[in-house]
Enzyme design. Structure first.
Site, PDB file in Angstrom:
ATOM      1  N   MET A   1     -12.078   5.238  -0.702  1.00 31.89           N
ATOM      2  CA  MET A   1     -12.729   5.510   0.593  1.00 31.89           C
ATOM      3  C   MET A   1     -13.320   6.910   0.487  1.00 31.89           C
ATOM      4  SD  MET A   1      -9.728   3.844   2.913  1.00 31.89           S
ATOM      5  CE  MET A   1      -8.601   3.896   1.536  1.00 31.89           C
TER       6      MET A   1
ATOM      7  N   HIS B   1      -1.386  -1.327  -4.179  1.00 27.11           N
ATOM      8  CA  HIS B   1      -2.650  -0.865  -3.587  1.00 27.11           C
ATOM      9  C   HIS B   1      -2.579   0.650  -3.382  1.00 27.11           C
ATOM     10  CE1 HIS B   1      -6.305  -1.497  -1.155  1.00 27.11           C
ATOM     11  NE2 HIS B   1      -5.807  -0.631  -0.282  1.00 27.11           N
TER      12      HIS B   1
ATOM     13  N   HIS C   1      -8.404   1.731  -4.102  1.00 29.38           N
ATOM     14  CA  HIS C   1      -9.380   1.534  -3.019  1.00 29.38           C
ATOM     15  C   HIS C   1     -10.006   2.892  -2.708  1.00 29.38           C
ATOM     16  CE1 HIS C   1      -9.728   0.490   1.597  1.00 29.38           C
ATOM     17  NE2 HIS C   1     -10.909   0.697   1.053  1.00 29.38           N
TER      18      HIS C   1
ATOM     19  N   MET D   1     -12.018  -5.255   5.210  1.00 23.89           N
ATOM     20  CA  MET D   1     -11.154  -4.366   6.000  1.00 23.89           C
ATOM     21  C   MET D   1     -10.864  -5.019   7.346  1.00 23.89           C
ATOM     22  SD  MET D   1     -10.420  -1.751   4.171  1.00 23.89           S
ATOM     23  CE  MET D   1      -9.402  -1.015   5.446  1.00 23.89           C
TER      24      MET D   1
ATOM     25  N   ASP E   1      -7.163  -5.994   4.075  1.00 23.71           N
ATOM     26  CA  ASP E   1      -6.434  -4.726   4.137  1.00 23.71           C
ATOM     27  C   ASP E   1      -6.461  -4.156   5.550  1.00 23.71           C
ATOM     28  OD1 ASP E   1      -5.348  -2.223   3.586  1.00 23.71           O
ATOM     29  OD2 ASP E   1      -7.080  -1.497   2.445  1.00 23.71           O
ATOM     30  N   GLY E   2      -5.279  -3.967   6.120  1.00 21.45           N
ATOM     31  CA  GLY E   2      -5.176  -3.288   7.405  1.00 21.45           C
ATOM     32  C   GLY E   2      -4.485  -4.113   8.469  1.00 21.45           C
TER      33      GLY E   2
ATOM     34  N   GLY F   1      -8.944   4.575   7.116  1.00 23.17           N
ATOM     35  CA  GLY F   1      -8.592   5.973   7.325  1.00 23.17           C
ATOM     36  C   GLY F   1      -7.108   6.203   7.525  1.00 23.17           C
TER      37      GLY F   1
ATOM     38  N   MET G   1      -8.671   8.682  -0.168  1.00 26.13           N
ATOM     39  CA  MET G   1      -9.519   9.108   0.965  1.00 26.13           C
ATOM     40  C   MET G   1      -9.945  10.555   0.756  1.00 26.13           C
ATOM     41  SD  MET G   1      -7.345   7.570   4.149  1.00 26.13           S
ATOM     42  CE  MET G   1      -6.555   5.952   4.062  1.00 26.13           C
TER      43      MET G   1
ATOM     44  N   SER H   1       0.860  -1.186   0.000  1.00 31.00           N
ATOM     45  CA  SER H   1       0.000   0.000   0.000  1.00 31.00           C
ATOM     46  C   SER H   1       0.894   1.234   0.000  1.00 31.00           C
ATOM     47  CB  SER H   1      -0.893  -0.012   1.249  1.00 31.00           C
ATOM     48  OG  SER H   1      -1.479   1.266   1.392  1.00 31.00           O
TER      49      SER H   1
ATOM     50  N   ASP I   1      -4.619   3.934  -1.939  1.00 28.82           N
ATOM     51  CA  ASP I   1      -5.709   4.360  -1.057  1.00 28.82           C
ATOM     52  C   ASP I   1      -6.150   5.778  -1.365  1.00 28.82           C
ATOM     53  OD1 ASP I   1      -6.111   2.120   0.721  1.00 28.82           O
ATOM     54  OD2 ASP I   1      -4.100   2.530   1.486  1.00 28.82           O
TER      55      ASP I   1
ATOM     56  N   GLY J   1      -0.976   1.793   9.604  1.00 26.92           N
ATOM     57  CA  GLY J   1      -0.329   1.544  10.890  1.00 26.92           C
ATOM     58  C   GLY J   1      -1.249   1.220  12.047  1.00 26.92           C
TER      59      GLY J   1
HETATM   60  C1  DX5 Z   1      -6.437   1.939   5.604  1.00 30.86           C
HETATM   61  C2  DX5 Z   1      -6.018   1.671   4.187  1.00 30.86           C
HETATM   62  C3  DX5 Z   1      -4.952   0.661   4.073  1.00 30.86           C
HETATM   63  C4  DX5 Z   1      -3.637   1.054   4.685  1.00 30.86           C
HETATM   64  C5  DX5 Z   1      -3.056  -0.162   5.307  1.00 30.86           C
HETATM   65  O1  DX5 Z   1      -7.538   2.755   5.629  1.00 30.86           O
HETATM   66  O2  DX5 Z   1      -7.109   1.239   3.414  1.00 30.86           O
HETATM   67  O3  DX5 Z   1      -4.740   0.245   2.728  1.00 30.86           O
HETATM   68  O4  DX5 Z   1      -2.717   1.575   3.777  1.00 30.86           O
HETATM   69  O5  DX5 Z   1      -1.966   0.189   6.052  1.00 30.86           O
HETATM   70  P1  DX5 Z   1      -1.333  -0.804   7.110  1.00 30.86           P
HETATM   71  O6  DX5 Z   1      -0.864  -2.001   6.356  1.00 30.86           O
HETATM   72  O7  DX5 Z   1      -0.225   0.011   7.680  1.00 30.86           O
HETATM   73  O8  DX5 Z   1      -2.397  -1.126   8.114  1.00 30.86           O
HETATM   74 ZN    ZN Z   2      -6.679   0.285   1.409  1.00 30.41          ZN
END
Ligand code: DX5
Ligand code: ZN
Length: 224
Positions: free
Chosen positions: A67, A32, A65, A136, A174-175, A141, A36, A7, A34, A144
């Site tokens: 969001m 991947h 992805h 998820m 994911d996550g 959001g 947002m 990601s 993200d 880490g």
């Molecule tokens: C969270 C994202 C993830 C994020 C995952 O909202 O959708 O894709 O980048 O990060 P890690 O692997 O650090 O949890």
């Molecule tokens: Zn994601």
């Protein structure tokens, strides 16, 4: 074969091209991305121009992805920018069937995402349509965050349902994933494992990816 999807949220945005090249060297085939909007989730990331720039420097599959509260409006823009596959949140789509068909008609694979509090059963009517389902394992959001183990049961339920109905959708998670818990995710039925901070926050991201690929292979071998 299980794919590890780095990601880029946890990459260095000032050196994104270099970080992507490192992931190519590590042997991944998908990235991947993200997106947002500060509304659906309490954070802002990137938009179509960034996807367009990434598209120019890599042939890796771009898994976008979304969001965002209005995926119907923006999914085509991301596909135009170079997304190969786009996922939308079940929670943002009152006309999910229509949205997934729209993404496919624009030429991308269509995925549907469920938050930790959203039951798998809400997807019953679209599992034959979606190309992939993203479970998820954190509240979306931020990178880490800590892995929420309940999500494993949801992956198992999807894998069982796929088996029963001879479905073909892929299962993504994911996550909070990394070398410590990837085996459990793969054994539960994940095909695509997203990881951000565990890769880019590690001392040697390439080695971490390779280690996760190896752990995934071992876990696949004992998958029931
Ligand atoms: C969270 C994202 C993830 C994020 C995952 O909202 O959708 O894709 O980048 O990060 P890690 O692997 O650090 O949890
Ligand atoms: Zn994601």
């Amino acid at each position: 074969m299980v794919e590890i999807l780095p990601s880029i949220l946890s990459a260095d945005f000032a050196r994104l091209g270099e970080d992507i090249a490192r992931m190519e060297r590590a042997g991944v085939s998908m990235l991947h991305v993200d997106v947002m909007d500060g509304h659906f989730v309490p954070n802002l990331t990137l938009g179509p121009p960034v996807v367009k720039s990434i598209r120019k420097v890599t042939k890796l599959t771009l898994d976008v992805h979304l969001m965002i509260t209005d995926p119907d409006r923006y999914a085509p823009v991301f596909i135009e920018a170079g997304a190969d596959q786009v996922s939308v949140h079940q929670e943002t789509c009152p006309h999910l069937d229509r949205t997934l068909r729209m993404i496919q008609s624009e030429g991308a694979l269509a995925g549907v995402v469920i938050n930790p509090s959203t039951p798998v059963a809400t997807l019953d009517e679209v599992l034959d349509l979606a190309d992939y389902v993203l479970v998820m394992s954190v509240n979306p959001g931020f990178g880490g965050q800590q892995f929420l183990p309940n999500s494993l049961r949801k992956v198992q339920a999807l894998a069982e349902r796929r088996e029963r109905n001879k479905g073909s959708f892929r299962i993504e998670m994911d996550g909070g994933l990394g070398p410590d818990n990837i085996a459990g995710a793969v054994r539960a039925g994940c095909d695509w494992v997203v990881a951000g901070s565990s890769i880019f926050g590690s001392e040697d991201p390439e080695t971490t990816v390779k280690r996760m690929q190896q752990l995934a292979r071992e876990a696949t071998a004992i998958r029931v």
